[in-house]
Write an enzyme that holds these catalytic residues in place. Structure first.
Site, PDB file in Angstrom:
ATOM      1  N   HIS A   1      -5.866   2.488   1.532  1.00 60.31           N
ATOM      2  CA  HIS A   1      -5.181   3.522   2.063  1.00 60.31           C
ATOM      3  C   HIS A   1      -5.706   4.485   3.060  1.00 60.31           C
ATOM      4  CE1 HIS A   1      -3.254   2.895  -1.913  1.00 60.31           C
ATOM      5  NE2 HIS A   1      -4.327   3.792  -2.670  1.00 60.31           N
TER       6      HIS A   1
ATOM      7  N   ASP B   1       0.790  -1.164  -0.027  1.00 56.71           N
ATOM      8  CA  ASP B   1       0.054   0.133  -0.040  1.00 56.71           C
ATOM      9  C   ASP B   1       0.991   1.081   0.145  1.00 56.71           C
ATOM     10  OD1 ASP B   1      -1.532   2.109   0.684  1.00 56.71           O
ATOM     11  OD2 ASP B   1      -3.033   1.056   1.517  1.00 56.71           O
ATOM     12  N   HIS B   2       1.231   1.986  -1.222  1.00 57.33           N
ATOM     13  CA  HIS B   2       2.140   2.747  -1.578  1.00 57.33           C
ATOM     14  C   HIS B   2       1.960   3.958  -0.296  1.00 57.33           C
ATOM     15  CE1 HIS B   2      -0.767   4.856  -4.352  1.00 57.33           C
ATOM     16  NE2 HIS B   2      -0.063   5.934  -3.967  1.00 57.33           N
TER      17      HIS B   2
END
Ligand code: NAP
Length: 483
Positions: free
Chosen positions: A240, A177-178
């Site tokens: 996110h 999950d960047h």
């Protein structure tokens, strides 16, 4: 101040989907920046793998173009670029067939960290995992990196986890999950657990409420077909925003270690109450100026998918009972802005009287733009004539505070290096992903049962009016989304 580059072991990183958008825009430019920073040990190799027939020279030329497109010209040093391209190889491979696997196997060398980035559609994860195992390309120390979307509901996420678990242990699986790779997000942990200042106040006794906003100015653009099947809830909230909420709400882990951190995040997800329908506002952008409406973008006049969502969420535990978390995210809003705001309660008693007004401390953590933090504090308004109070920001922008040479690293480059280091702290564990879907699923299902239709909002606005009401009815208000 110069950033310290921590060396990693020599590695062979294979990128399945090495010609795709994500590889060109994020993964390869990120690796180039790490190469330039001196963090790619000599002898390390990056293998691009996709179906297209081409040789390594052609692949290198394609990646050179991608670097030109996605790296600032000032950072495209000729020697660096050529040196980096020299680390690249290409194998034409079919994830679902037999082509290319033997060749990939022959490229692998002993005594190297072996990592495989699955930058392809999730439908191919199982086939790739199976073939890596079958052809003995992956060993017990190899790592695999998988991208969102990690399922579209609990059942599909469980199925994906089962498929990967057939060939890889949980300690080998890196679910990206960047958002977790963003410098400010990690700083949230440093702020909370590296300082004595905030933690005593970090609870429902002192915090009135928390707001998380991730707003975008773009519409769904060319991704309409994909987006319409997911919507803001699946595309942004389940992953996110949920991760951000976990990092704010979690208890201090005993150590900054993968399972200690992930255990605490999981406890937060498990403590989330189901959300009442009245506490959710969904929206779709209208046409405006020269931009089409959401319906036109996805070419479905009857679509019920949301391009905006706002929610009030309760974390039912001792620390947060009575402190709501308001989250919102959407497309075609006024500005591109991601921030977390911790709004503290009023002072228990005002000694300055009604004239001084009502004032609150607000700690804002900005993910973009201008990564940094602001603490709004109350001071006396200068001048004669009574005691009037005003709010002023104590502002810290990373770029100013740390100097230009400490430029914020892109989330992907940080995360890819963590994979090589074997550090899973900033990656989602399988049970976290499943717990997040377990909370999300009933909410999404209830929309179709109730035939819920999203409200309309003007492009360039802050979302539907009803989203403001979510806070107004409790005499709170959203922080402004500012251009
Ligand atoms: P993309 O541009 O469509 O690229 C897909 C890549 O997979 C291409 O290199 C393609 O090359 C390769 N491929 C397709 N079928 C294959 C097969 N059977 N065997 C081997 N290779 C195959 O997709 P993307 O945007 O890069 O996205 C990749 C993954 O990351 C997706 O799961 C996506 O949801 C996720 N993701 C993307 C982004 C983003 O910003 N792009 C952001 C977050 C997550 P060939 O056609 O030559 O085989």
């Amino acid at each position: 101040m110069v950033s310290r580059v921590i060396p990693v072991d020599t590695f062979d990183l294979t990128i399945f989907g090495g010609t795709g958008d994500l590889a060109r825009r994020k993964i390869l430019p990120g690796l180039y920046r790490r190469y330039r920073a001196g963090q790619m040990p000599e002898g390390s190799r990056i293998v691009g793998a996709a179906r297209s027939d081409m040789d390594t020279d052609t692949y290198r030329a394609e990646v050179r173009e991608a670097l030109r497109e996605f790296i600032q010209p000032a950072k495209l040093d000729r020697d660096d670029v050529e040196g980096f391209l020299g680390c690249l190889h290409y194998v034409a491979i079919d994830a679902t067939g037999e082509k290319g696997w033997q060749e990939l196997r022959e490229l692998m060398r002993p005594d190297r960290v072996r990592a495989f980035y699955f930058s392809v559609a999730p439908a191919l994860f199982g086939a790739i995992a199976e073939r890596l195992h079958h052809h003995r390309i992956a060993d017990a120390d190899s790592r695999i990196v998988v991208e969102k979307p990690f399922g579209r509901d609990l059942a599909s996420a469980q199925e994906l986890n089962r498929t990967l678990a057939e060939h890889f242990d949980e300690t080998q699986i890196y679910r990206i999950d960047h958002y977790l790779g963003k410098e400010t997000v990690q700083n949230l942990m440093a702020l909370r657990f590296g300082n004595v200042l905030f933690e005593p106040l970090w609870n429902s006794q002192y915090v009135d409420h928390i707001q998380i906003t991730v707003s975008e100015t773009v519409g769904v653009g060319g991704r309409g077909g994909y987006y319409d099947k997911s919507g803001a809830m699946r595309d942004m909230v389940q992953n996110h925003l949920m991760q951000l909420l976990c990092l704010i709400a979690m208890e201090p882990p005993s150590q900054f270690e993968p399972d200690a951190v992930r255990d605490e995040k999981l406890k937060v997800i498990r403590a989330l109450d189901p959300v009442r329908p009245d506490d959710i506002v969904r929206g779709q952008y209208e046409a405006g100026g020269n931009v089409p409406s959401y319906q036109d973008d996805v070419e479905d006049p009857d679509t019920r998918t949301e391009s905006f969502i706002a929610m009030k969420i309760h974390v039912s535990n001792w620390r947060w009972a009575g402190t709501p978390f308001y989250i919102r995210t959407g497309k075609r809003l006024r500005a591109r802005q991601s921030e977390i705001a911790v709004v503290f309660k009023d002072a228990p008693h005002s000694i300055f009287g009604a004239e001084a007004g009502r004032h609150r401390n607000i700690l804002t953590i900005r993910l973009q733009p201008n990564e940094g933090m602001t603490l709004v504090t109350t001071i006396k308004e200068p001048g004669l004539g009574g005691m009037r109070l005003i709010d002023v920001p104590l502002d810290m922008t990373f770029a100013d505070a740390l100097g230009a040479e400490n430029e914020v690293t892109d989330a992907y480059e940080r995360l890819v290096m963590d994979v090589i280091r074997g550090n899973q702290t900033l990656f989602m564990r399988g049970d976290e992903v499943e717990a997040a879907w377990g909370w999300t699923d009933p909410i999404i299902q209830s929309w179709s049962v109730r035939d819920d239709r999203p409200f309309r909002y003007e492009p360039g606005s802050s979302g539907p009016e009803e989203s403001s009401m979510l806070l107004h009815r409790e005499t709170r208000r959203w922080r402004e989304i500012r251009e």
